[in-house]
Design an enzyme around this catalytic site. Structure first.
Site, PDB file in Angstrom:
ATOM      1  N   SER A   7      -8.428  -3.027 -14.581  1.00 33.88           N
ATOM      2  CA  SER A   7      -7.445  -2.461 -13.653  1.00 33.88           C
ATOM      3  C   SER A   7      -7.155  -3.528 -12.615  1.00 33.88           C
ATOM      4  O   SER A   7      -7.937  -4.470 -12.431  1.00 33.88           O
ATOM      5  CB  SER A   7      -7.974  -1.173 -13.005  1.00 33.88           C
ATOM      6  OG  SER A   7      -9.248  -1.379 -12.415  1.00 33.88           O
ATOM      7  N   GLU A   9      -5.369  -4.590  -8.620  1.00 36.43           N
ATOM      8  CA  GLU A   9      -4.882  -4.192  -7.299  1.00 36.43           C
ATOM      9  C   GLU A   9      -3.758  -5.132  -6.867  1.00 36.43           C
ATOM     10  O   GLU A   9      -3.865  -6.352  -6.982  1.00 36.43           O
ATOM     11  CB  GLU A   9      -6.012  -4.251  -6.273  1.00 36.43           C
ATOM     12  CG  GLU A   9      -5.554  -3.856  -4.868  1.00 36.43           C
ATOM     13  CD  GLU A   9      -6.665  -3.921  -3.847  1.00 36.43           C
ATOM     14  OE1 GLU A   9      -7.547  -3.041  -3.920  1.00 36.43           O
ATOM     15  OE2 GLU A   9      -6.677  -4.844  -3.014  1.00 36.43           O
ATOM     16  N   THR A  40      -2.172  -1.375  -2.146  1.00 37.61           N
ATOM     17  CA  THR A  40      -2.952  -1.257  -0.920  1.00 37.61           C
ATOM     18  C   THR A  40      -2.124  -0.805   0.281  1.00 37.61           C
ATOM     19  O   THR A  40      -0.899  -0.833   0.267  1.00 37.61           O
ATOM     20  CB  THR A  40      -3.596  -2.606  -0.544  1.00 37.61           C
ATOM     21  OG1 THR A  40      -2.559  -3.517  -0.175  1.00 37.61           O
ATOM     22  CG2 THR A  40      -4.369  -3.188  -1.702  1.00 37.61           C
ATOM     23  N   HIS A  69      -3.151   3.709  -2.511  1.00 37.81           N
ATOM     24  CA  HIS A  69      -4.139   3.721  -1.431  1.00 37.81           C
ATOM     25  C   HIS A  69      -3.648   4.677  -0.333  1.00 37.81           C
ATOM     26  O   HIS A  69      -2.448   4.746  -0.040  1.00 37.81           O
ATOM     27  CB  HIS A  69      -4.301   2.328  -0.828  1.00 37.81           C
ATOM     28  CG  HIS A  69      -5.126   1.408  -1.671  1.00 37.81           C
ATOM     29  ND1 HIS A  69      -5.967   0.451  -1.144  1.00 37.81           N
ATOM     30  CD2 HIS A  69      -5.245   1.298  -3.013  1.00 37.81           C
ATOM     31  CE1 HIS A  69      -6.562  -0.208  -2.124  1.00 37.81           C
ATOM     32  NE2 HIS A  69      -6.126   0.285  -3.266  1.00 37.81           N
ATOM     33  N   ASP A 101      -8.850   0.005   7.553  1.00 40.50           N
ATOM     34  CA  ASP A 101      -9.209  -0.990   8.574  1.00 40.50           C
ATOM     35  C   ASP A 101      -8.390  -0.759   9.826  1.00 40.50           C
ATOM     36  O   ASP A 101      -7.211  -0.402   9.754  1.00 40.50           O
ATOM     37  CB  ASP A 101      -8.932  -2.396   8.062  1.00 40.50           C
ATOM     38  CG  ASP A 101      -9.803  -2.758   6.862  1.00 40.50           C
ATOM     39  OD1 ASP A 101     -10.965  -2.308   6.832  1.00 40.50           O
ATOM     40  OD2 ASP A 101      -9.311  -3.471   5.961  1.00 40.50           O
ATOM     41  N   TYR A 139     -19.634  -0.580  -1.299  1.00 41.32           N
ATOM     42  CA  TYR A 139     -19.996  -1.883  -0.736  1.00 41.32           C
ATOM     43  C   TYR A 139     -21.332  -2.357  -1.299  1.00 41.32           C
ATOM     44  O   TYR A 139     -22.389  -1.864  -0.902  1.00 41.32           O
ATOM     45  CB  TYR A 139     -20.050  -1.788   0.794  1.00 41.32           C
ATOM     46  CG  TYR A 139     -18.691  -1.497   1.365  1.00 41.32           C
ATOM     47  CD1 TYR A 139     -17.845  -2.534   1.742  1.00 41.32           C
ATOM     48  CD2 TYR A 139     -18.223  -0.190   1.465  1.00 41.32           C
ATOM     49  CE1 TYR A 139     -16.558  -2.273   2.218  1.00 41.32           C
ATOM     50  CE2 TYR A 139     -16.944   0.085   1.937  1.00 41.32           C
ATOM     51  CZ  TYR A 139     -16.126  -0.960   2.316  1.00 41.32           C
ATOM     52  OH  TYR A 139     -14.858  -0.700   2.770  1.00 41.32           O
ATOM     53  N   PHE A 210     -11.681 -14.531   4.154  1.00 38.57           N
ATOM     54  CA  PHE A 210     -11.652 -13.144   3.686  1.00 38.57           C
ATOM     55  C   PHE A 210     -13.075 -12.605   3.573  1.00 38.57           C
ATOM     56  O   PHE A 210     -13.386 -11.491   4.018  1.00 38.57           O
ATOM     57  CB  PHE A 210     -10.932 -13.109   2.340  1.00 38.57           C
ATOM     58  CG  PHE A 210     -10.501 -11.746   1.889  1.00 38.57           C
ATOM     59  CD1 PHE A 210     -10.467 -10.655   2.745  1.00 38.57           C
ATOM     60  CD2 PHE A 210     -10.106 -11.542   0.564  1.00 38.57           C
ATOM     61  CE1 PHE A 210     -10.066  -9.402   2.315  1.00 38.57           C
ATOM     62  CE2 PHE A 210      -9.698 -10.295   0.123  1.00 38.57           C
ATOM     63  CZ  PHE A 210      -9.686  -9.225   0.999  1.00 38.57           C
ATOM     64  N   HIS A 259     -12.336  -4.247 -12.074  1.00 36.29           N
ATOM     65  CA  HIS A 259     -11.157  -4.079 -11.223  1.00 36.29           C
ATOM     66  C   HIS A 259     -10.876  -5.401 -10.532  1.00 36.29           C
ATOM     67  O   HIS A 259     -11.713  -5.920  -9.788  1.00 36.29           O
ATOM     68  CB  HIS A 259     -11.418  -2.980 -10.184  1.00 36.29           C
ATOM     69  CG  HIS A 259     -10.223  -2.643  -9.343  1.00 36.29           C
ATOM     70  ND1 HIS A 259      -9.145  -1.957  -9.835  1.00 36.29           N
ATOM     71  CD2 HIS A 259      -9.950  -2.911  -8.033  1.00 36.29           C
ATOM     72  CE1 HIS A 259      -8.241  -1.797  -8.865  1.00 36.29           C
ATOM     73  NE2 HIS A 259      -8.708  -2.379  -7.768  1.00 36.29           N
TER      74      HIS A 259
END
Length: 288
Positions: A7, A9, A40, A69, A101, A139, A210, A259
């Site tokens: 998949s 993003e 996103t 998202h 965020d 996470y 990042f 992903h």
């Protein structure tokens, strides 16, 4: 090694040039038959309208299974659920539900006075509609705001118990990071699938920044290797090899789906997928 499901993003375009880049990305990766693609939200909900437009357009024009998202940031509960209803009305029935965020410059997440205070509240509300398949974030290294990894795992369990059916992890650079996390989740009673989030290293300097923001640790061996590769102008070759090897190790340990965070730059993701055996299906015509 089995061939994995994949998949991808994407992020929503913010200019005409970026729109063309997104469409080129979709055209490059769609032949790999992804399970789903996700779009996103920007930090602080800054791309809310762009995300809705991109999701609706991709769903209508690409034939892909699109997941939107949705976050809790800078919106009331009513506004957030209205956006979810708009997705459903457009035929989009998959959501990646996140707290989100805070906007750049903010000290941290502050709930909207009439908004959801956490991703768990958002998940519960979405699940109550009965209209969506819900994925959530996870996470494998401790979230910057989590007390420790145990708290990380417990929070994921709360999200699954609230109605999520699958989790997607933050990116990481060593397969052992994900495998340790997966074992901890199983021990905690989490039986939902957990997708490893994979970030092919398109730009080493950018990825380091990042990673620092996300709390992702950068192994010394990786930093040393990329310093040499950048100097020798072999960055892409190293990036493909490192990502492919990590994914292969995950597949050898029983992972069956990956992903990819594409950053709307598809070539490296495509090359890694090809190396793993994920290639476009060749349909032979019957000429008899």
């Amino acid at each position: 090694m089995t061939t994995p499901q994949v998949s991808f993003e994407f992020f929503p375009p913010q200019s005409l040039e970026a729109s063309f880049r997104l469409w080129d990305t979709v055209q490059t990766l769609a032949p790999l038959d992804p399970r789903f693609v996700s779009v996103t939200y920007g930090a602080g909900g800054t791309t809310r309208d762009l995300t809705r437009e991109a999701v609706a357009t991709l769903h209508k024009s690409s034939g892909l299974n699109v997941a939107a998202h949705l976050t809790c940031v800078e919106a009331s509960k009513a506004e957030t659920l209205r956006i979810a209803e708009e997705f459903a009305a457009a035929g989009v029935r998959e959501i990646v539900a996140l707290r989100g965020d805070p906007a750049k410059g903010s000290a941290g997440f502050t709930p909207h006075p009439e908004g959801f205070t956490s991703s768990v509240e958002l998940i519960e509300a979405l699940a109550a509609t009965g209209k969506f398949t819900i994925r959530v974030g996870a996470y494998p290294e401790s979230h910057p705001e989590a007390a420790d990894m145990a708290a990380n795992v417990e929070w994921l369990k709360r999200k699954i118990d609230a109605g999520a059916s699958e989790a997607i992890t933050q990116f990481f650079f060593e397969s052992e990071t994900f495998l340790r996390f997966r074992d901890a989740c199983v021990k905690a009673g989490i039986d939902a699938p957990i997708l490893p989030g994979v970030l092919p290293i398109e730009n080493w300097k950018g990825v380091q920044k990042f990673a620092a923001r996300c709390g992702t640790s950068v192994p010394t061996w990786l930093a040393n290797a990329f310093e040499k590769a950048v100097r020798d102008d072999r960055e892409d070759l190293l990036a493909t090899a490192v990502c492919t090897e990590m994914c292969s190790e995950l597949l050898d340990e029983g992972v069956d789906a990956l992903h990819f965070y594409t950053l709307n730059r598809p070539e490296l993701t495509r090359d890694v997928c090809h190396a793993l055996g994920v290639v476009p299906e060749v349909k032979l015509q019957n000429v008899a």
